[in-house]
Design an enzyme around this catalytic site. Structure first.
Site, PDB file in Angstrom:
ATOM      1  N   GLN A  36      10.505  -1.723  13.348  1.00 35.41           N
ATOM      2  CA  GLN A  36      11.959  -1.639  13.503  1.00 35.41           C
ATOM      3  C   GLN A  36      12.504  -0.267  13.129  1.00 35.41           C
ATOM      4  O   GLN A  36      13.705  -0.024  13.228  1.00 35.41           O
ATOM      5  CB  GLN A  36      12.620  -2.720  12.641  1.00 35.41           C
TER       6      GLN A  36
ATOM      7  N   HIS B  41      13.541  -4.073   8.498  1.00 38.00           N
ATOM      8  CA  HIS B  41      14.811  -4.197   7.783  1.00 38.00           C
ATOM      9  C   HIS B  41      15.321  -2.866   7.225  1.00 38.00           C
ATOM     10  O   HIS B  41      15.466  -2.688   6.018  1.00 38.00           O
ATOM     11  CB  HIS B  41      14.691  -5.236   6.664  1.00 38.00           C
TER      12      HIS B  41
ATOM     13  N   GLU C 168      25.098 -13.699   9.415  1.00 38.66           N
ATOM     14  CA  GLU C 168      26.418 -13.767   8.796  1.00 38.66           C
ATOM     15  C   GLU C 168      27.337 -12.645   9.260  1.00 38.66           C
ATOM     16  O   GLU C 168      26.897 -11.529   9.533  1.00 38.66           O
ATOM     17  CB  GLU C 168      26.291 -13.645   7.270  1.00 38.66           C
TER      18      GLU C 168
ATOM     19  N   TYR D 103      26.998 -10.620  -2.060  1.00 44.77           N
ATOM     20  CA  TYR D 103      27.002 -11.465  -0.865  1.00 44.77           C
ATOM     21  C   TYR D 103      25.800 -12.399  -0.776  1.00 44.77           C
ATOM     22  O   TYR D 103      25.565 -13.013   0.259  1.00 44.77           O
ATOM     23  CB  TYR D 103      27.196 -10.582   0.382  1.00 44.77           C
TER      24      TYR D 103
ATOM     25  N   TYR E 172      10.884 -18.569   7.849  1.00 40.34           N
ATOM     26  CA  TYR E 172      10.297 -18.622   9.185  1.00 40.34           C
ATOM     27  C   TYR E 172       9.224 -19.705   9.213  1.00 40.34           C
ATOM     28  O   TYR E 172       8.351 -19.760   8.352  1.00 40.34           O
ATOM     29  CB  TYR E 172       9.699 -17.267   9.560  1.00 40.34           C
TER      30      TYR E 172
END
Length: 376
Positions: free
Chosen positions: A87, A153, A246, A256, A267
């Protein structure tokens, strides 16, 4: 001549009907996608230049200037080393609000560890050369700590606030999710810095022992969409695990919740932690999706180019299902959603409103496209 006249009459009638339906609050036809440019390799972020050109990043590590007519420029010289893979790579890009005077831009990327296997999200500033062929005065103004051996991430959305500070979303790197709850690191955080990398004195954790002063909010998982709301507040969305994506409106110093509270699961199934969705001292999301849509890109529509009913709506791309989510808000809450561009089934990576008031999207493909949504 007759066919030209008929065409103009039809266009005028279409515009009249579109405006009339919008005024009456009646559901209207989805806008027409128009390819502006194609041939990108996994594009990630788009920014707009004052002369009608675009800046587009490609995840493998290329930044291009795209002409108004869609012609792709050669990759710009001057980028720093980039840890492209998984990523990671060259991710978001943002033109400074005073770009027409200073030619400054910001970009975030996965920064490799010097001499090591780890990497982390970094934010750099640079000047676009007068001939738009290279980056000059490149300087990294923020580096996520610690660097981690991971390909996942990175977060990496950039937003310039009204006070000219910069927000940057930071993922928790997947393998270090517990660190999202700790203030001695940048994993799973949103940070706020000055354009020179300095720490604003009014950041919530300035002067607090054991806390990094750049942190604005914490307890985030992987934010790949962020924008300013019409009220000037920062809005963002983040990927949940299996379920539990979210939308949040991050406030200074607030927690949060990730990974203590979540509406998702591991998963393959099974609860995360205690499997709870609420806890005192942790914020609830404004909205969440189950199942996950894998959101990326986020923009408020502030123009009336698509009619009155769309003005003020929030738009989010879905990587997983390949649609653009039109989100209608009422009293600060999600009132309804409409799936757009479902037929294309293309992974939507970025969504922005252009200076012309129209929406632009990037598709995350080996032959990625920059698409403009026409209201006619």
């Amino acid at each position: 001549m007759k066919s030209l006249l008929l065409s103009r009459v039809r266009q005028g009638l279409a515009r009249f009907l579109f405006a009339s339906l919008a005024t009456l609050g009646v559901a209207q036809a989805a806008p027409r996608p128009e390819i502006v440019a194609a041939g990108f390799e996994n594009p990630w972020g788009v920014a707009f230049l004052p002369d009608g050109r675009f800046l587009v990043t490609e995840r493998p590590g290329r930044l291009r200037v795209v002409a108004a007519d869609g012609q792709l420029g050669a990759p710009l010289a001057g980028l720093p080393p980039i840890a492209a893979g998984g990523q990671g790579g060259l991710l978001d890009v943002l033109a400074d609000s005073a770009f027409d005077r200073n030619r400054t831009l910001y970009f975030c990327f996965s920064e490799p560890e010097a001499g090591g296997p780890a990497n982390g999200t970094a934010l750099a500033r640079a000047r676009l050369s007068a001939d738009a062929s290279r980056l000059e005065e490149v300087r990294v103004i923020f580096s996520q700590r610690p660097k981690v051996v991971s390909r996942n991430h990175f977060g990496c959305r950039i937003v310039e606030a009204a006070d000219e500070t910069l927000f940057l979303t930071l993922g928790e790197r997947f393998s270090r999710k517990e660190d999202a709850q700790k203030l001695d690191n940048h994993l799973g955080k949103i940070v706020r810095i000055g354009k020179d990398g300095s720490v604003p004195r009014d950041n919530p954790f300035v002067g607090q022992a054991g806390a990094l002063p750049e942190i604005w909010s914490y307890g985030h998982r992987n934010g790949q969409g962020a924008t300013l709301g019409p009220d000037g507040k920062l809005w963002m969305h983040e990927h949940g695990p299996q379920g539990g994506d979210e939308i949040n409106v991050p406030q200074a110093g607030r927690n949060y919740g990730w990974p203590v509270i979540t509406y998702g699961e591991n998963y393959g199934g099974g609860k995360i932690g205690d499997g709870i969705t609420q806890k005192e001292g942790m914020e609830q999301p404004l909205h969440y999706w189950v199942p996950s849509i894998a959101p990326s890109g986020m923009a408020f529509l502030t123009s009336d180019r698509y009619g009155a009913t769309w003005k003020g709506n929030l738009f989010v791309g879905s990587l997983k299902f390949g649609y653009l989510d039109r989100i209608v808000l009422k009293d600060g809450k999600v009132a309804s959603e409409q799936k757009l561009l479902e037929d294309g089934k293309a992974r939507i990576r970025d969504v922005k409103q252009g200076p012309d008031g129209l929406l632009y999207i990037l598709t995350d493909e080996s032959n990625g496209k920059l698409i403009r949504l026409r209201p006619d």
